[in-house]
Write a protein that holds these residues in place. Sequence first.
Motif, PDB file in Angstrom:
ATOM      1  N   LEU A   1       4.833  -7.419   0.511  1.00  0.00           N
ATOM      2  CA  LEU A   1       4.081  -6.390  -0.705  1.00  0.00           C
ATOM      3  C   LEU A   1       5.087  -5.528  -1.627  1.00  0.00           C
ATOM      4  CD1 LEU A   1       1.328  -5.596  -2.041  1.00  0.00           C
ATOM      5  CD2 LEU A   1       1.322  -3.500  -0.632  1.00  0.00           C
ATOM      6  N   ALA A   2       5.087  -5.760  -2.734  1.00  0.00           N
ATOM      7  CA  ALA A   2       5.832  -5.069  -3.543  1.00  0.00           C
ATOM      8  C   ALA A   2       5.557  -3.643  -3.859  1.00  0.00           C
ATOM      9  CB  ALA A   2       5.907  -5.705  -5.014  1.00  0.00           C
ATOM     10  N   GLN A   3       6.509  -2.709  -3.767  1.00  0.00           N
ATOM     11  CA  GLN A   3       6.062  -1.234  -4.225  1.00  0.00           C
ATOM     12  C   GLN A   3       5.731  -1.291  -5.625  1.00  0.00           C
ATOM     13  OE1 GLN A   3       9.002   1.573  -2.985  1.00  0.00           O
ATOM     14  NE2 GLN A   3       9.735   0.547  -1.121  1.00  0.00           N
ATOM     15  N   ARG A   4       4.779  -0.395  -5.697  1.00  0.00           N
ATOM     16  CA  ARG A   4       4.133  -0.082  -7.042  1.00  0.00           C
ATOM     17  C   ARG A   4       4.278   1.320  -7.546  1.00  0.00           C
ATOM     18  NH1 ARG A   4      -1.131   0.901  -8.659  1.00  0.00           N
ATOM     19  NH2 ARG A   4      -1.949   0.766  -6.410  1.00  0.00           N
ATOM     20  N   GLY A   5       4.424   1.824  -8.364  1.00  0.00           N
ATOM     21  CA  GLY A   5       4.622   3.182  -9.263  1.00  0.00           C
ATOM     22  C   GLY A   5       6.143   3.577  -9.154  1.00  0.00           C
ATOM     23  N   GLY A   6       6.265   4.779  -9.766  1.00  0.00           N
ATOM     24  CA  GLY A   6       7.226   5.445 -10.164  1.00  0.00           C
ATOM     25  C   GLY A   6       7.804   6.301  -8.991  1.00  0.00           C
ATOM     26  N   PRO A   7       7.311   7.528  -9.091  1.00  0.00           N
ATOM     27  CA  PRO A   7       7.937   8.454  -8.271  1.00  0.00           C
ATOM     28  C   PRO A   7       7.369   8.026  -6.571  1.00  0.00           C
ATOM     29  CG  PRO A   7       6.588   9.475  -9.789  1.00  0.00           C
ATOM     30  CD  PRO A   7       6.405   8.009 -10.135  1.00  0.00           C
ATOM     31  N   LEU A   8       8.321   8.492  -5.627  1.00  0.00           N
ATOM     32  CA  LEU A   8       8.332   7.969  -4.369  1.00  0.00           C
ATOM     33  C   LEU A   8       6.712   8.757  -3.779  1.00  0.00           C
ATOM     34  CD1 LEU A   8       8.924   6.823  -1.711  1.00  0.00           C
ATOM     35  CD2 LEU A   8      10.178   9.144  -1.130  1.00  0.00           C
ATOM     36  N   SER A   9       6.260   9.883  -4.264  1.00  0.00           N
ATOM     37  CA  SER A   9       4.777   9.935  -3.941  1.00  0.00           C
ATOM     38  C   SER A   9       3.756   9.049  -4.336  1.00  0.00           C
ATOM     39  CB  SER A   9       4.558  11.375  -4.543  1.00  0.00           C
ATOM     40  OG  SER A   9       4.586  11.419  -5.949  1.00  0.00           O
ATOM     41  N   ASP A  10       3.996   8.563  -5.495  1.00  0.00           N
ATOM     42  CA  ASP A  10       2.925   7.325  -5.863  1.00  0.00           C
ATOM     43  C   ASP A  10       3.142   6.129  -5.114  1.00  0.00           C
ATOM     44  OD1 ASP A  10       1.623   9.047  -7.753  1.00  0.00           O
ATOM     45  OD2 ASP A  10       2.983   8.553  -9.488  1.00  0.00           O
ATOM     46  N   ARG A  11       4.476   5.741  -4.870  1.00  0.00           N
ATOM     47  CA  ARG A  11       4.624   4.626  -4.008  1.00  0.00           C
ATOM     48  C   ARG A  11       4.094   4.894  -2.677  1.00  0.00           C
ATOM     49  NH1 ARG A  11      10.312   3.846  -3.831  1.00  0.00           N
ATOM     50  NH2 ARG A  11      10.735   5.793  -5.366  1.00  0.00           N
ATOM     51  N   LEU A  12       4.107   5.778  -2.277  1.00  0.00           N
ATOM     52  CA  LEU A  12       3.655   5.955  -0.771  1.00  0.00           C
ATOM     53  C   LEU A  12       2.059   5.833  -0.943  1.00  0.00           C
ATOM     54  CD1 LEU A  12       5.617   9.027   0.325  1.00  0.00           C
ATOM     55  CD2 LEU A  12       5.716   6.951   1.545  1.00  0.00           C
ATOM     56  N   ALA A  13       1.587   6.692  -1.658  1.00  0.00           N
ATOM     57  CA  ALA A  13       0.097   6.474  -1.950  1.00  0.00           C
ATOM     58  C   ALA A  13      -0.417   5.172  -2.353  1.00  0.00           C
ATOM     59  CB  ALA A  13      -0.718   7.491  -2.919  1.00  0.00           C
ATOM     60  N   ASN A  14       0.177   4.371  -3.034  1.00  0.00           N
ATOM     61  CA  ASN A  14       0.067   2.930  -3.433  1.00  0.00           C
ATOM     62  C   ASN A  14      -0.001   2.122  -2.343  1.00  0.00           C
ATOM     63  OD1 ASN A  14      -0.594   3.840  -6.115  1.00  0.00           O
ATOM     64  ND2 ASN A  14       1.156   3.339  -6.818  1.00  0.00           N
ATOM     65  N   ALA A  15       1.112   2.370  -1.378  1.00  0.00           N
ATOM     66  CA  ALA A  15       1.377   1.380  -0.234  1.00  0.00           C
ATOM     67  C   ALA A  15      -0.034   1.431   0.779  1.00  0.00           C
ATOM     68  CB  ALA A  15       2.486   2.010   0.573  1.00  0.00           C
ATOM     69  N   PHE A  16      -0.566   2.743   0.626  1.00  0.00           N
ATOM     70  CA  PHE A  16      -1.778   2.811   1.622  1.00  0.00           C
ATOM     71  C   PHE A  16      -2.970   2.186   1.110  1.00  0.00           C
ATOM     72  CE2 PHE A  16       0.618   6.098   3.953  1.00  0.00           C
ATOM     73  CZ  PHE A  16       0.111   6.071   5.138  1.00  0.00           C
ATOM     74  N   ALA A  17      -2.860   2.481  -0.252  1.00  0.00           N
ATOM     75  CA  ALA A  17      -4.149   1.895  -1.127  1.00  0.00           C
ATOM     76  C   ALA A  17      -4.194   0.167  -1.244  1.00  0.00           C
ATOM     77  CB  ALA A  17      -4.151   2.414  -2.460  1.00  0.00           C
ATOM     78  N   ASP A  18      -2.918  -0.357  -1.455  1.00  0.00           N
ATOM     79  CA  ASP A  18      -2.868  -1.852  -1.874  1.00  0.00           C
ATOM     80  C   ASP A  18      -2.897  -2.505  -0.461  1.00  0.00           C
ATOM     81  OD1 ASP A  18      -2.333  -1.183  -4.251  1.00  0.00           O
ATOM     82  OD2 ASP A  18      -0.149  -1.257  -4.279  1.00  0.00           O
ATOM     83  N   THR A  19      -2.849  -1.856   0.645  1.00  0.00           N
ATOM     84  CA  THR A  19      -3.037  -2.528   2.106  1.00  0.00           C
ATOM     85  C   THR A  19      -4.286  -1.946   2.751  1.00  0.00           C
ATOM     86  OG1 THR A  19      -1.702  -0.869   3.095  1.00  0.00           O
ATOM     87  CG2 THR A  19      -0.525  -2.594   2.225  1.00  0.00           C
ATOM     88  N   ARG A  20      -5.189  -1.322   2.218  1.00  0.00           N
ATOM     89  CA  ARG A  20      -6.021  -0.567   2.679  1.00  0.00           C
ATOM     90  C   ARG A  20      -7.389  -1.601   3.620  1.00  0.00           C
ATOM     91  NH1 ARG A  20     -11.450   1.247   1.297  1.00  0.00           N
ATOM     92  NH2 ARG A  20     -11.997   3.267   2.389  1.00  0.00           N
ATOM     93  N   LEU A  21      -7.702  -2.589   2.811  1.00  0.00           N
ATOM     94  CA  LEU A  21      -8.689  -3.356   3.229  1.00  0.00           C
ATOM     95  C   LEU A  21      -8.096  -4.576   4.250  1.00  0.00           C
ATOM     96  CD1 LEU A  21     -11.079  -3.968   0.269  1.00  0.00           C
ATOM     97  CD2 LEU A  21     -11.084  -2.520   2.227  1.00  0.00           C
ATOM     98  N   VAL A  22      -8.759  -4.693   5.459  1.00  0.00           N
ATOM     99  CA  VAL A  22      -8.316  -5.662   6.341  1.00  0.00           C
ATOM    100  C   VAL A  22      -8.698  -7.103   5.754  1.00  0.00           C
ATOM    101  CG1 VAL A  22      -8.745  -6.756   8.644  1.00  0.00           C
ATOM    102  CG2 VAL A  22      -8.722  -4.238   8.412  1.00  0.00           C
ATOM    103  N   ALA A  23      -7.860  -8.125   6.039  1.00  0.00           N
ATOM    104  CA  ALA A  23      -8.100  -9.224   5.293  1.00  0.00           C
ATOM    105  C   ALA A  23      -9.462 -10.036   6.259  1.00  0.00           C
ATOM    106  CB  ALA A  23      -6.901 -10.318   5.338  1.00  0.00           C
ATOM    107  N   ASP A  24     -10.346  -9.502   6.386  1.00  0.00           N
ATOM    108  CA  ASP A  24     -11.458 -10.256   6.826  1.00  0.00           C
ATOM    109  C   ASP A  24     -12.860 -10.168   5.895  1.00  0.00           C
ATOM    110  OD1 ASP A  24     -12.426  -7.318   9.320  1.00  0.00           O
ATOM    111  OD2 ASP A  24     -12.588  -7.602   6.880  1.00  0.00           O
ATOM    112  N   HIS A  25     -13.832 -10.630   6.520  1.00  0.00           N
ATOM    113  CA  HIS A  25     -15.325 -10.729   5.666  1.00  0.00           C
ATOM    114  C   HIS A  25     -15.724  -9.280   5.381  1.00  0.00           C
ATOM    115  CE1 HIS A  25     -14.442 -15.065   5.495  1.00  0.00           C
ATOM    116  NE2 HIS A  25     -14.560 -14.977   6.830  1.00  0.00           N
TER     117      HIS A  25
END
Length: 225
Positions: free
Chosen positions: A71-95
């Motif tokens: 997954l590509a990092q998203r955002g400018g400041p590190l604080s945003d990239r950290l939060a976005n990493a959790f947000a962008d991977t939040r849902l398990v790939a299941d039904h």
Amino acid sequence: MSAPQVLVLAKAPEPGRVKTRLCPPCTPEQAARIAAAALADTLDTVAAATAGARILVVDGDRPAPAGWARLAQRGGPLSDRLANAFADTRLVADHCGTAAATLLIGMDTPQLTAAHLDAAVGLLGTADGPDAVLGPADDGGWWALGLREPGHAEALRAIPTSTAHTGRLTLAALRQRGLRVHLLPRLRDVDTAADAHAVAALCPPGSRFAVAVDADVPSAAAVGR
């Protein structure tokens, strides 16, 4: 409960973009080799540990190991990239679209062991375990953050990073959300040449990081000559 996923937040080891605090005494090329070795050892350790999924969250052109997601990092400041990493991977790939418990680490603690990770993942994966785990770093930051509910990572956006107070502020922010936080062992990040030598001494002698530090990071005695 499925096993928690593990994220590795990393930067492609390109000269001039990584480990700049190693320069001097290192050249940008040497610093990049140190970063590449630290990342490679970290990925190997995560591969050997328990995880429901392994995801490389990367800034730059660095492929993920076989069997990993990327997954590509998203955002400018590190604080945003950290939060976005959790947000962008939040849902398990299941039904079911179930939120996945998530442990995030960086690439600056190559002395990390699979036992460190298994302990953190085990806490997050236990039904009556803590809501969060936090690994403090010697420099005042943190080397790992695990959340049973990744949505709580939104708290990171308001926390300044790379300061002597980042870890303390992160812990306070998690507790203000009512989370039960378990503190993991304290580890030393690699930022300076002194850090590199100290951490290399904690790594197996044949590790990529230990070999790279021996080859590319001058000792204090060598710099003084």
